[in-house]
Scaffold this active site. Structure first.
Site, mmCIF file in Angstrom:
data_model
loop_
_atom_site.group_PDB
_atom_site.id
_atom_site.type_symbol
_atom_site.label_atom_id
_atom_site.label_comp_id
_atom_site.label_asym_id
_atom_site.label_seq_id
_atom_site.Cartn_x
_atom_site.Cartn_y
_atom_site.Cartn_z
ATOM 1 N N ASP A 74 -6.403 -3.766 -6.541
ATOM 2 C CA ASP A 74 -6.078 -2.478 -5.909
ATOM 3 C C ASP A 74 -4.626 -2.066 -6.160
ATOM 4 O O ASP A 74 -4.286 -0.885 -6.195
ATOM 5 C CB ASP A 74 -6.281 -2.541 -4.382
ATOM 6 C CG ASP A 74 -7.469 -3.367 -3.933
ATOM 7 O OD1 ASP A 74 -7.816 -4.331 -4.646
ATOM 8 O OD2 ASP A 74 -8.026 -3.071 -2.876
ATOM 9 N N ASP A 88 0.794 -1.237 0.000
ATOM 10 C CA ASP A 88 0.000 0.000 0.000
ATOM 11 C C ASP A 88 0.823 1.283 0.000
ATOM 12 O O ASP A 88 0.260 2.375 0.087
ATOM 13 C CB ASP A 88 -0.936 0.016 1.221
ATOM 14 C CG ASP A 88 -2.038 -1.016 1.074
ATOM 15 O OD1 ASP A 88 -2.558 -1.152 -0.048
ATOM 16 O OD2 ASP A 88 -2.374 -1.678 2.069
HETATM 17 N N1 GLY Z 1 -7.313 -1.215 -0.996
HETATM 18 C C1 GLY Z 1 -8.303 -1.671 -0.131
HETATM 19 C C2 GLY Z 1 -9.679 -1.325 -0.537
HETATM 20 O O1 GLY Z 1 -9.946 -0.881 -1.626
HETATM 21 O O2 GLY Z 1 -10.554 -1.499 0.291
#
Ligand code: GLY
Length: 404
Positions: free
Chosen positions: A184, A119
């Site tokens: 993501d 992330d």
């Molecule tokens: N990246 C985590 C979400 O979209 O909840």
């Protein structure tokens, strides 16, 4: 009146009507942007006052209605609040927002060395990335490079992707995965493209391109919808399974996943100008825009395939705002109705159905997002990233209007 004069008068009249119509539509567009950016500056100023006292970044609202702050260990949503403040600085030129953004991003600066999740792009590109873009700050530049180096440690060469989650702790440990990659992760690539530009080292860009091409091959279905999770064998690169973590079902269309993918491929095209990324983005956009399960206000349910009797089938404004922002950018690269669709999303989000009143909603701008229904967390709540992409989309639209 002669025939020629009559024809001239009619043509003149038609021209006036066309001018008036396009003028009023651009006034409306300008008004949509300005009114809602002004509102956003007021609302987030209130939120910043709370955040500055708490010395934490706002994330969402708890079930009891109180503020939920981001956690101190790398929280994937850490960058969005400072990022929104940077956008408001860009919009208002008010140094108050610059100082506020710096204060809030410095709360998590040490996490740039964390190698435990993918992330880092979300966290640092959405905060320090804007700092660098808007101020040229040397420390912000170094933070982006440090965070990119940390992210690069998660690249698995046999797979051709960055591993999203570790599998030795948390709920991820119970899924039997070896190398899960989630859609993501497309959003984390922007920081790597920037790192190559900043350092002159193409290694970061090569990893980003490899990740995007592998995702295109293995995450996408023939109709250009995507799976949430693809699990790989890190030794051979073989796909082990295709599943969901936050969607309704493995085969369903989790709304935010569709938005992340769209945004990710548009962004990859921005940095590479590789036409395969543009083609992919156009196909994903077509899948979203022609989807019969999206309600007529263009704000999707949290999963396109979610049944109505599951938690009242809430909408997800975070998926909507991210989609709007991506479509506005896409409208600059390809012909289509992308801009109209995005404007419809932004008009809906700016209505009382989705936009909070000043001083309400824990001072978040938008209501009605979903974090994860399968984990029973953040159901029908405000989310800092819904606000971030909403502000970004309004600014992108405004900048298009000003260019015109
Ligand atoms: N990246 C985590 C979400 O979209 O909840």
């Amino acid at each position: 009146m002669t025939d020629t004069r009559r024809r001239c008068s009619l043509s003149f009249l038609a021209l006036c009507v066309v001018c008036l119509c396009s003028c009023s539509s651009s006034i409306t567009k300008e008004k949509l942007c300005v009114d809602n950016l002004n509102f956003s500056t007021q609302q987030l100023k209130l939120q910043y006052k709370l955040a500055s006292v708490a010395k934490r970044n706002p994330r969402t609202t708890n079930v009891d209605g109180t503020m939920h702050w981001t956690k101190e260990t790398a929280d994937w949503t850490d960058g969005f609040f400072p990022g929104s403040l940077w956008y408001l600085y860009e919009y208002s030129h008010d140094k108050y927002f610059m100082k506020a953004a710096r204060e809030m991003e410095n709360l998590f600066i040490s996490n740039r060395f964390s190698t435990q999740s993918h992330d880092l792009g979300f966290i640092f590109n959405c905060s320090f990335g804007h700092d660098l873009r808007l101020t040229g700050d040397a420390e912000a530049r170094q933070v982006l490079i440090d965070a990119s180096n940390s992210l690069m440690t998660r690249f698995r060469p046999e797979v051709g992707c960055i591993q999203s989650w570790d599998v030795n702790s948390g709920w991820q440990a119970n899924r039997g995965w070896k190398c899960p990659v989630i859609i993501d992760n497309m959003m984390n690539l922007e920081m790597l493209f920037k790192a190559s530009i900043l350092t002159g080292d193409s290694a970061y860009q090569k990893v980003a391109v490899s990740h995007a091409l592998t995702t295109m091959k293995n995450h996408y279905r023939p109709d250009f919808s995507c799976y949430h999770v693809v699990d790989y064998d890190p030794e051979t690169g073989a796909v082990r399974s295709r599943e969901t973590a936050q969607g309704f079902a493995d085969d369903s269309d989790w709304a935010r996943g569709q938005a992340w993918g769209l945004y990710g491929f548009v962004m990859c095209y921005r940095y590479t100008k590789n036409p395969v990324f543009l083609e992919e983005a156009k196909n994903i956009a077509a899948f979203i825009m022609n989807n019969p399960s999206i309600p007529s206000d263009n704000i999707p349910y949290w999963d396109y395939d979610a049944p109505a009797d599951l938690r009242g089938r809430p909408r997800d404004t975070s998926a909507a705002s991210c989609t709007a922002s991506a479509l506005i950018e896409l409208s600059g690269y390809a012909e289509g109705t992308y801009l109209d669709y995005a404007k419809k999303i932004l008009s809906s989000l700016s209505s009382p159905a989705y936009q909070a009143k000043l001083g309400e909603n824990n001072d978040f701008i938008l209501m009605h997002s979903v974090g994860s229904i399968p984990h029973n967390t953040e159901v029908d709540v405000p989310l800092n990233y819904a606000d971030y992409y909403y502000i970004e989309a309004l600014l992108r639209l405004k900048n298009l209007s000003s260019k015109k």
